[in-house]
Design an enzyme around this catalytic site. Structure first.
Site, PDB file in Angstrom:
ATOM      1  N   ALA A  75       0.803  -1.216   0.000  1.00  0.00           N
ATOM      2  CA  ALA A  75       0.000   0.000   0.000  1.00  0.00           C
ATOM      3  C   ALA A  75       0.842   1.275   0.000  1.00  0.00           C
ATOM      4  O   ALA A  75       0.388   2.314  -0.469  1.00  0.00           O
ATOM      5  CB  ALA A  75      -0.947  -0.004   1.183  1.00  0.00           C
ATOM      6  N   THR A  76       2.065   1.201   0.501  1.00  0.00           N
ATOM      7  CA  THR A  76       2.928   2.382   0.412  1.00  0.00           C
ATOM      8  C   THR A  76       3.117   2.740  -1.061  1.00  0.00           C
ATOM      9  O   THR A  76       2.977   3.902  -1.456  1.00  0.00           O
ATOM     10  CB  THR A  76       4.287   2.115   1.095  1.00  0.00           C
ATOM     11  OG1 THR A  76       4.041   1.822   2.472  1.00  0.00           O
ATOM     12  CG2 THR A  76       5.203   3.314   0.985  1.00  0.00           C
ATOM     13  N   GLN A 183      -6.846  -0.309   6.051  1.00  0.00           N
ATOM     14  CA  GLN A 183      -7.409  -0.861   7.285  1.00  0.00           C
ATOM     15  C   GLN A 183      -8.892  -1.212   7.149  1.00  0.00           C
ATOM     16  O   GLN A 183      -9.432  -1.927   7.995  1.00  0.00           O
ATOM     17  CB  GLN A 183      -7.222   0.138   8.436  1.00  0.00           C
ATOM     18  CG  GLN A 183      -5.771   0.428   8.778  1.00  0.00           C
ATOM     19  CD  GLN A 183      -5.059  -0.733   9.452  1.00  0.00           C
ATOM     20  OE1 GLN A 183      -5.682  -1.668   9.963  1.00  0.00           O
ATOM     21  NE2 GLN A 183      -3.738  -0.687   9.456  1.00  0.00           N
ATOM     22  N   SER A 203      -3.574  -3.365   0.849  1.00  0.00           N
ATOM     23  CA  SER A 203      -2.345  -4.064   1.213  1.00  0.00           C
ATOM     24  C   SER A 203      -2.658  -5.512   1.594  1.00  0.00           C
ATOM     25  O   SER A 203      -3.630  -5.780   2.290  1.00  0.00           O
ATOM     26  CB  SER A 203      -1.675  -3.360   2.389  1.00  0.00           C
ATOM     27  OG  SER A 203      -0.547  -4.107   2.806  1.00  0.00           O
ATOM     28  N   HIS A 205      -0.807  -7.663   3.579  1.00  0.00           N
ATOM     29  CA  HIS A 205      -0.456  -8.175   4.910  1.00  0.00           C
ATOM     30  C   HIS A 205      -1.324  -7.621   6.036  1.00  0.00           C
ATOM     31  O   HIS A 205      -1.165  -8.028   7.188  1.00  0.00           O
ATOM     32  CB  HIS A 205       1.034  -7.969   5.201  1.00  0.00           C
ATOM     33  CG  HIS A 205       1.450  -6.564   5.489  1.00  0.00           C
ATOM     34  ND1 HIS A 205       1.716  -6.129   6.760  1.00  0.00           N
ATOM     35  CD2 HIS A 205       1.666  -5.507   4.679  1.00  0.00           C
ATOM     36  CE1 HIS A 205       2.092  -4.862   6.721  1.00  0.00           C
ATOM     37  NE2 HIS A 205       2.060  -4.459   5.464  1.00  0.00           N
ATOM     38  N   THR A 244       7.938  -7.581 -13.415  1.00  0.00           N
ATOM     39  CA  THR A 244       7.385  -8.934 -13.410  1.00  0.00           C
ATOM     40  C   THR A 244       6.484  -9.126 -12.203  1.00  0.00           C
ATOM     41  O   THR A 244       6.853  -8.771 -11.086  1.00  0.00           O
ATOM     42  CB  THR A 244       8.541  -9.958 -13.380  1.00  0.00           C
ATOM     43  OG1 THR A 244       9.342  -9.735 -14.545  1.00  0.00           O
ATOM     44  CG2 THR A 244       8.019 -11.384 -13.363  1.00  0.00           C
ATOM     45  N   CYS A 330       9.251   6.226  19.060  1.00  0.00           N
ATOM     46  CA  CYS A 330      10.640   6.532  19.380  1.00  0.00           C
ATOM     47  C   CYS A 330      11.322   7.111  18.158  1.00  0.00           C
ATOM     48  O   CYS A 330      11.566   6.405  17.192  1.00  0.00           O
ATOM     49  CB  CYS A 330      11.371   5.251  19.779  1.00  0.00           C
ATOM     50  SG  CYS A 330      11.353   4.958  21.532  1.00  0.00           S
TER      51      CYS A 330
HETATM   52  C1  LIG Z   1       0.114  -0.475   6.784  1.00  0.00           C
HETATM   53  C2  LIG Z   1      -0.485   0.713   6.149  1.00  0.00           C
HETATM   54  C3  LIG Z   1       0.050   1.241   4.959  1.00  0.00           C
HETATM   55  C4  LIG Z   1       1.293   0.686   4.307  1.00  0.00           C
HETATM   56  O1  LIG Z   1       1.044  -0.544   3.716  1.00  0.00           O
HETATM   57  P1  LIG Z   1       2.255  -1.483   3.238  1.00  0.00           P
HETATM   58  O2  LIG Z   1       1.600  -2.532   2.410  1.00  0.00           O
HETATM   59  O3  LIG Z   1       2.875  -2.008   4.498  1.00  0.00           O
HETATM   60  O4  LIG Z   1       3.190  -0.646   2.445  1.00  0.00           O
HETATM   61  C5  LIG Z   1      -0.570   2.330   4.409  1.00  0.00           C
HETATM   62  N1  LIG Z   1      -1.664   2.874   4.972  1.00  0.00           N
HETATM   63  C6  LIG Z   1      -2.214   2.393   6.098  1.00  0.00           C
HETATM   64  C7  LIG Z   1      -3.427   3.032   6.660  1.00  0.00           C
HETATM   65  C8  LIG Z   1      -1.633   1.303   6.732  1.00  0.00           C
HETATM   66  O5  LIG Z   1      -2.163   0.840   7.854  1.00  0.00           O
END
Ligand SMILES: *Cc1c(COP(=O)(O)O)cnc(C)c1O
Length: 406
Positions: A75-76, A183, A203, A205, A244, A330
């Protein structure tokens, strides 16, 4: 029965891969290892078929069509592709972007980067409950506005934004609407048609799929949206994202979406029951504890609570067999309170002593009871050592006391 330790209750950070997802992925590492872009043989066709199946599984979950799904590394990347891609593609039309203070860093830092290249970004504040004010939003739109990017649900406080209303405002003003749906997708019903969404980040994960794979929904009709590629190469993914394809990851993401869709009604009822049980057990046994963010507009699996008169670090240490997140980050030398809680107007002290409980598919009642018990006994023990808590209990208004520091 005593639960197995340590307990994982940080499912907004990441989730374990569902065993059914692992099973679906496994053949694509070796038996069916083909490159989905190989057009000349069955190895390629098999991989391509799996990718197209995943595209359909993802599309179904959000009421999109398969062609509107672009695969990314997470998602980044999806957030970057959506925001930078729109910025570049619609530069002629304008240079103004609207977002809000409690976005994930993947959105905020992307917007900051664009400011360096001459874009103007409005960072809207949020209300005390964590939601954006729709009048503020509409007033912020100018003839130069090309994009509104406001998340579906927040990763710290679980607060759900009025997404369908934002979609309507965007449509009324002819502005594109991107939402970071990480989320929310798979946890609550997300419908890109109903919600008027043009671009949506997903995302793997965060929804019991693998890390390092994600998707961006890009609307193809009413209106047809285009984004400039961030990664150039072989022209994969309709030219929007070369490289790919990560076939096993994509198969996993697709399967994860299918499971979320099938199990959402039961799963969200389960999450709400566990969350409410946790909240009751903690708040029924402790005073001076506060829920951060709206309880009404909230993900089923999130609880974020501040505990007055304890030290955040000591609290976390006291519950060290439980994996949760705190409202402090931190940085190199200092402990910074969460910018999300700050944006809600939560004071520094309460921000430092906040805990995010992120429930997930594999949590159960025994774990919830154990976590609640550990939190309650730790807070009570720490407060026994706190002169401030004693004073407050005696009715002294601490905010009116003057502190001698010399
Ligand atoms: C975890 C998260 C991301 C980043 O997702 P990744 O797949 O880890 O790059 C972006 N936005 C929100 C709201 C997230 O919780």
């Amino acid at each position: 029965m005593a639960p197995k330790l340590p307990i994982y209750m940080d499912n907004h950070a990441t989730t374990p891969v569902d065993p059914r997802v692992v099973e679906a992925m496994l053949p694509y590492f070796n038996e069916r290892f083909g490159n989905a872009a190989s057009r000349n043989h069955s190895f390629g066709w098999t991989a391509e078929e799996a990718v197209e199946n995943a595209r359909a599984q993802i599309a179904r979950l959000i009421n999109a069509t398969p062609k509107e799904i672009i695969f990314t590394s997470g998602a980044t990347e999806s957030d970057n592709l959506a925001i930078k891609g729109v910025a570049e593609m619609y530069r002629e039309k304008g240079n103004h972007i609207i977002t809000q203070a409690t976005e994930h860093k993947a959105v905020l830092d992307t917007c900051k980067r664009l400011e360096k290249y001459g874009f103007e970004v409005t960072y809207l504040p949020v209300e005390r409950d964590g939601r954006v004010n729709l009048d503020d939003l509409e007033r912020a739109i100018t003839p130069k506005t090309i994009l509104i990017t406001i998340m579906y649900a927040n990763n710290e406080i679980g607060v759900i934004q009025p997404v369908a209303e934002i979609g309507k405002i965007a449509q009324k003003h002819g502005v594109l609407f991107h939402t970071d749906g990480v989320q929310a997708v798979g946890k609550v019903p997300v419908d890109v048609q109903r919600d008027g969404i043009h671009l949506l980040s997903i995302s793997g994960h965060k929804i019991y799929g693998p890390k390092g794979v994600g998707a961006l929904y890009v609307r193809r009709k009413n209106p047809r949206v285009q984004v400039a590629a961030a990664i150039d190469g072989g022209g994969h993914e309709r030219g929007m994202r070369s490289g790919t394809l990560n076939v096993p990851g994509i198969v996993g993401l697709g399967k994860a979406c299918e499971l979320c869709q099938q199990e959402m009604p039961a799963e969200s009822a389960h999450m709400i029951a566990l969350r409410d049980r946790l909240q009751r057990a903690i708040m029924g046994s402790l005073d001076e504890v506060f829920v951060n963010g709206s309880l009404e507009h909230r993900l089923p699996n999130n609880l974020n609570i501040s505990f007055a008169y304890v030290e955040g670090e000591s609290l976390l240490m006291g519950i060290n067999d439980v994996a949760v997140s705190s409202g402090s980050a931190c940085t190199s030398a200092t402990l910074e309170p969460s910018y999300v809680l700050k944006a809600l107007g939560v004071g520094e002290d309460l921000a430092h002593t906040s805990i995010r409980f992120g429930l997930g598919r594999f949590n159960n009642e025994e774990e919830v009871d154990y976590v609640a018990q550990r939190v309650v006994e730790t807070v009570k023990r720490l407060r026994e050592l706190s002169p401030l808590y004693d004073l407050a209990k005696e009715g002294v208004d601490l905010s009116k006391m003057s502190w001698k520091t010399d």
